[in-house]
Design a protein around this motif. Structure first.
Motif, short mmCIF file in Angstrom:
data_model
loop_
_atom_site.label_atom_id
_atom_site.label_comp_id
_atom_site.label_asym_id
_atom_site.label_seq_id
_atom_site.Cartn_x
_atom_site.Cartn_y
_atom_site.Cartn_z
N ALA A 71 0.99 -1.21 0.25
CA ALA A 71 0.05 -0.10 -0.10
C ALA A 71 0.72 1.23 0.00
N ASP A 72 2.04 1.20 0.64
CA ASP A 72 2.92 2.42 0.64
C ASP A 72 3.73 2.59 -0.37
N GLY A 73 3.85 1.45 -1.32
CA GLY A 73 4.31 1.62 -2.63
C GLY A 73 5.86 1.47 -2.54
N ILE A 74 6.31 0.81 -1.44
CA ILE A 74 7.78 0.58 -1.25
C ILE A 74 8.25 -0.58 -2.12
N ALA A 75 9.42 -0.35 -2.91
CA ALA A 75 10.11 -1.37 -3.49
C ALA A 75 11.69 -1.30 -3.33
N LEU A 76 12.31 -2.28 -3.36
CA LEU A 76 13.67 -2.55 -2.97
C LEU A 76 14.43 -2.60 -4.46
N TRP A 77 14.99 -1.66 -4.76
CA TRP A 77 15.67 -1.75 -6.15
C TRP A 77 17.00 -1.97 -6.00
N ASP A 78 17.82 -2.48 -6.99
CA ASP A 78 19.26 -2.75 -7.10
C ASP A 78 19.95 -1.21 -7.34
N TYR A 79 19.14 -0.51 -8.18
CA TYR A 79 19.47 0.75 -8.44
C TYR A 79 18.11 1.33 -9.05
N HIS A 80 18.09 2.79 -9.19
CA HIS A 80 16.89 3.35 -9.87
C HIS A 80 17.63 4.74 -10.51
N VAL A 81 17.01 5.01 -11.60
CA VAL A 81 17.39 6.34 -12.18
C VAL A 81 16.18 7.35 -12.48
N ILE A 82 16.32 8.56 -12.09
CA ILE A 82 15.12 9.57 -12.60
C ILE A 82 15.98 10.94 -13.02
N CYS A 83 15.22 11.53 -13.51
CA CYS A 83 15.77 12.95 -13.98
C CYS A 83 15.14 14.14 -13.33
N ILE A 84 16.09 15.00 -13.02
CA ILE A 84 15.57 16.47 -12.28
C ILE A 84 15.97 17.40 -13.12
N GLN A 85 14.89 18.25 -13.30
CA GLN A 85 15.01 19.43 -14.06
C GLN A 85 14.77 20.76 -13.18
N ARG A 86 15.91 21.72 -13.81
CA ARG A 86 15.70 22.98 -12.95
C ARG A 86 15.39 24.00 -14.02
N LYS A 87 14.40 24.43 -14.20
CA LYS A 87 14.36 25.42 -15.39
C LYS A 87 14.99 26.65 -15.11
N TYR A 94 12.16 22.81 -8.42
CA TYR A 94 13.05 21.67 -9.53
C TYR A 94 11.90 20.68 -9.37
N LEU A 95 12.06 19.82 -10.65
CA LEU A 95 11.00 18.89 -11.03
C LEU A 95 11.71 17.36 -11.06
N PRO A 106 5.70 15.57 -13.66
CA PRO A 106 6.57 15.47 -12.89
C PRO A 106 6.27 15.77 -11.53
N SER A 107 7.06 15.64 -10.46
CA SER A 107 6.79 15.93 -9.18
C SER A 107 7.88 17.16 -8.76
N PRO A 108 7.52 18.04 -7.82
CA PRO A 108 8.20 19.25 -7.22
C PRO A 108 9.11 18.03 -6.35
N LEU A 109 10.67 18.59 -6.56
CA LEU A 109 11.64 17.89 -5.90
C LEU A 109 11.26 17.74 -4.24
N ASP A 110 11.07 18.64 -3.66
CA ASP A 110 10.56 18.46 -2.19
C ASP A 110 9.47 17.44 -2.00
#
Length: 222
Positions: A71-87, A94-95, A106-110
């Motif tokens: 329900a909390d959406g927790i997953a155990l990854w070996d690694y994960h990759v995201i993109c962060i944008q600073r317009k 920051y997105l 996208p989601s705000p970084l905070d």
């Protein structure tokens, strides 16, 4: 454009982004290209940063992940990759672009930090997350993957690969994914400062920061 409007507009287009389960590094590679060509990001990707999340044990928990059965959406990854944008040239937050997250896209970084990373949650040391930050223009030129990490000892796929050809770097390199994912405790910078920002803009593998330094780093990006 307000953040709420941005999220609403992009939610209806999320299916336009390439997404292959368990190939997050390629998903982000393709996402960077899409953001640049669509005008959402700078044409050269100068406002985009690719972030590899991992540690020495290759065990990193993230919450609000679509692949989770909890329900909390927790997953155990070996690694994960995201993109962060600073317009640039505006006051937007920051997105974070994460196609595997159930958070707004996208989601705000905070928001992403508090809901997906949850640094206040006490973790055993082997689950501590580290973040390799690479400037997107460098990443899209130098990253390569022949997908060897997704085959078992018999040469069979452990997960169906994307339909397009494997990604080759501009210099002809066919595989260097391991160099991005291999993150050691000793790689973490002791202090985030202007020199750290310079390294991200010039070094192929960027810099590695700890959980408490991620937001601090992006506060330096003007």
């Amino acid at each position: 454009m307000s953040t709420s409007t941005l999220n609403l507009d992009l939610q209806s287009q999320i299916s336009d982004f390439d997404h292959t389960p368990f190939y997050c590094e390629e998903n982000v590679y393709m996402l960077c290209h899409k953001l640049c060509t669509s005008g959402i990001a700078d044409a050269k990707g100068s406002d985009l940063f690719v972030v590899f999340i991992s540690n020495e044990k290759r065990q990193i928990p993230l919450w609000r992940q679509k692949a989770s059965q909890r329900a909390d959406g927790i997953a155990l990854w070996d690694y994960h990759v995201i993109c962060i944008q600073r317009k640039r040239h505006d006051n937007s937050p920051y997105l974070v672009w994460d196609l595997d997250s159930s958070l707004p896209f996208p989601s705000p970084l905070d928001l992403y930090v508090s809901e997906a990373i949850r640094p206040s949650f006490q973790l055993f040391s082997e689950y501590q997350r580290f973040f390799r930050i690479v400037h997107a223009p460098i990443f899209v030129r130098t990253f390569a993957s022949d997908r060897r990490h997704m085959k078992d000892a018999s040469g069979n796929w452990t997960a169906q690969p994307p339909p397009y050809d494997p990604i080759t770097a501009e210099d002809g390199t066919i595989h260097n994914l391991n160099e991005y994912v291999e993150i050691r405790n000793t790689d973490v910078v002791s202090k985030v400062e202007i020199d750290s920002l310079e390294a991200v803009y010039t070094q192929r593998l960027g810099i590695v920061v700890g959980e408490t330094q991620l937001v601090e780093f992006f506060s330096l990006v003007s």
